[in-house]
Design a protein around this motif. Structure first.
Motif, PDB file in Angstrom:
ATOM      1  N   TYR A   1       0.705  -1.298  -0.279  1.00  0.00           N
ATOM      2  CA  TYR A   1      -0.532  -0.160   0.122  1.00  0.00           C
ATOM      3  C   TYR A   1       1.162   1.116   0.530  1.00  0.00           C
ATOM      4  O   TYR A   1       2.220   1.095   0.380  1.00  0.00           O
ATOM      5  CB  TYR A   1      -0.768   0.492   1.060  1.00  0.00           C
ATOM      6  CG  TYR A   1      -2.031  -1.071   1.346  1.00  0.00           C
ATOM      7  CD1 TYR A   1      -2.075  -2.058   1.672  1.00  0.00           C
ATOM      8  CD2 TYR A   1      -3.625  -0.275   0.713  1.00  0.00           C
ATOM      9  CE1 TYR A   1      -2.922  -2.793   1.674  1.00  0.00           C
ATOM     10  CE2 TYR A   1      -4.485  -0.705   0.559  1.00  0.00           C
ATOM     11  CZ  TYR A   1      -4.300  -1.967   1.090  1.00  0.00           C
ATOM     12  OH  TYR A   1      -5.861  -2.909   1.026  1.00  0.00           O
TER      13      TYR A   1
ATOM     14  N   GLN B   1       1.054   4.977   1.241  1.00  0.00           N
ATOM     15  CA  GLN B   1      -0.119   6.158   2.153  1.00  0.00           C
ATOM     16  C   GLN B   1       0.404   7.418   1.716  1.00  0.00           C
ATOM     17  O   GLN B   1       1.748   7.753   1.881  1.00  0.00           O
ATOM     18  CB  GLN B   1       0.430   5.494   3.666  1.00  0.00           C
ATOM     19  CG  GLN B   1      -0.950   6.735   4.117  1.00  0.00           C
ATOM     20  CD  GLN B   1      -0.893   5.830   5.707  1.00  0.00           C
ATOM     21  OE1 GLN B   1      -0.126   5.982   6.758  1.00  0.00           O
ATOM     22  NE2 GLN B   1      -2.241   6.578   6.501  1.00  0.00           N
TER      23      GLN B   1
ATOM     24  N   LEU C   1      -5.580   4.969   1.917  1.00  0.00           N
ATOM     25  CA  LEU C   1      -4.134   4.086   1.520  1.00  0.00           C
ATOM     26  C   LEU C   1      -4.913   3.780  -0.171  1.00  0.00           C
ATOM     27  O   LEU C   1      -5.530   3.370  -0.470  1.00  0.00           O
ATOM     28  CB  LEU C   1      -4.419   3.031   2.506  1.00  0.00           C
ATOM     29  CG  LEU C   1      -3.353   3.098   3.758  1.00  0.00           C
ATOM     30  CD1 LEU C   1      -4.604   4.066   4.441  1.00  0.00           C
ATOM     31  CD2 LEU C   1      -3.597   1.544   4.364  1.00  0.00           C
TER      32      LEU C   1
ATOM     33  N   LEU D   1       4.850   6.991   2.675  1.00  0.00           N
ATOM     34  CA  LEU D   1       4.857   5.679   3.421  1.00  0.00           C
ATOM     35  C   LEU D   1       4.531   4.353   2.620  1.00  0.00           C
ATOM     36  O   LEU D   1       3.408   4.689   2.139  1.00  0.00           O
ATOM     37  CB  LEU D   1       3.901   6.127   4.240  1.00  0.00           C
ATOM     38  CG  LEU D   1       4.446   5.431   5.808  1.00  0.00           C
ATOM     39  CD1 LEU D   1       5.893   4.891   6.456  1.00  0.00           C
ATOM     40  CD2 LEU D   1       3.201   4.928   7.091  1.00  0.00           C
TER      41      LEU D   1
ATOM     42  N   LEU E   1       3.418   1.002   2.507  1.00  0.00           N
ATOM     43  CA  LEU E   1       3.029   0.097   3.841  1.00  0.00           C
ATOM     44  C   LEU E   1       3.174  -1.941   3.416  1.00  0.00           C
ATOM     45  O   LEU E   1       2.273  -1.551   2.040  1.00  0.00           O
ATOM     46  CB  LEU E   1       1.921   0.142   5.036  1.00  0.00           C
ATOM     47  CG  LEU E   1       1.905   1.173   5.428  1.00  0.00           C
ATOM     48  CD1 LEU E   1       0.260   2.065   5.900  1.00  0.00           C
ATOM     49  CD2 LEU E   1       2.288   0.978   6.809  1.00  0.00           C
TER      50      LEU E   1
ATOM     51  N   PHE F   1       0.131  -5.020   9.008  1.00  0.00           N
ATOM     52  CA  PHE F   1       0.351  -3.824   9.244  1.00  0.00           C
ATOM     53  C   PHE F   1       1.729  -4.118   9.243  1.00  0.00           C
ATOM     54  O   PHE F   1       2.105  -4.398  10.337  1.00  0.00           O
ATOM     55  CB  PHE F   1      -0.501  -2.492   8.412  1.00  0.00           C
ATOM     56  CG  PHE F   1      -1.210  -2.328   7.591  1.00  0.00           C
ATOM     57  CD1 PHE F   1      -2.756  -2.524   7.817  1.00  0.00           C
ATOM     58  CD2 PHE F   1      -1.209  -2.019   6.300  1.00  0.00           C
ATOM     59  CE1 PHE F   1      -3.578  -2.338   6.946  1.00  0.00           C
ATOM     60  CE2 PHE F   1      -1.939  -1.702   5.856  1.00  0.00           C
ATOM     61  CZ  PHE F   1      -3.315  -1.600   5.365  1.00  0.00           C
TER      62      PHE F   1
END
Lengths: 111, 115
Positions: free
Chosen positions: B35, B37, B43, B88, B90, B106
């Motif tokens: 993902y 972000q 997300l 970010l 993830l 996560f």
């Protein structure tokens, strides 16, 4: 395509006040999930709702899934500073679609 | 500790660099995800692997290249990124093969800055 909208984007409350975030989908969902992300952290799973009209409680948190399975809410009673973070809903449509996240509600709690 | 480990935690790279993000899950799960972000955005699902087979490629630019050598490891290879790719990243895993209604675990994420 499927969209998941979450409101409000931000919520500032005094410690002890209640808090609610709402999640609305453009399509009927097979399930709805809720996650919490603390500042600087990663999303952590809170709960999953599957049935129409379902209500689940976790201590001061109450989760609801709408009768039409297109909306959901998270209510926190008597907020504490440990509740600070961003709360995300995520839903998948009932056609086998992928899990779509809402944009989150950022909660701040003033002691 | 969620059982999903990501390295590095922070990464700064130039637009001409090549780097890789690593994710490892110790939960015995069958599906793994990347993902993205970004600030003020939901997300965004990038890639999904179920039993090491890519089952979702969410219109991600080719400068992002995933690799899943086995059910416990997932990589994201990066090359010629753009500043707007700063975010970010993830990694997540889930137990079952079906990826639409599974609880996601996560990792802590890699904070990527592209200069």
């Amino acid at each position: 395509g499927q969209q998941v909208m979450q409101i409000p984007q931000y919520q500032h409350v005094q410690e002890g006040e209640d808090f609610t975030t709402y999640c609305n989908s453009s399509t009927t969902l097979s399930n709805i999930q809720w996650y919490k992300q603390r500042p600087g952290g990663h999303p952590v799973f809170l709960i999953q709702l599957v049935k129409s009209g379902e209500v689940k409680k976790q201590k001061r948190l109450t989760f609801q899934f709408g009768e039409a399975k297109k909306n959901s809410s998270l209510h926190i009673t008597a907020t504490q500073t440990t509740d600070v973070g961003t709360y995300f809903c995520a839903g998948a449509d009932n056609q086998g679609g992928k899990l779509i996240f809402g944009q989150g509600t950022e909660l701040s709690v003033k002691p | 500790e969620t059982g999903v480990t990501q390295t590095p935690r922070h990464l700064v790279m130039g637009m001409t660099n090549k780097k890789s993000l690593k994710c490892e899950q110790h939960l015995g799960h069958n599906a793994m995800y990347w993902y993205k972000q970004s600030a003020k955005k939901p997300l965004e699902l990038m890639f999904v692997y179920s039993l090491e087979e890519r089952v979702e490629n969410n219109s991600v630019p080719s400068r992002f290249s995933p690799e899943c050598p086995n059910s416990s490891h997932l990589f994201l290879h990066l090359h010629t990124l753009q500043p707007e790719d700063s975010a970010l990243y993830l990694c997540a895993s889930s137990q079952g093969r079906q990826t639409t209604n599974e609880k996601l675990f996560f990792g802590s994420g890699t904070q990527l800055s592209v200069l």
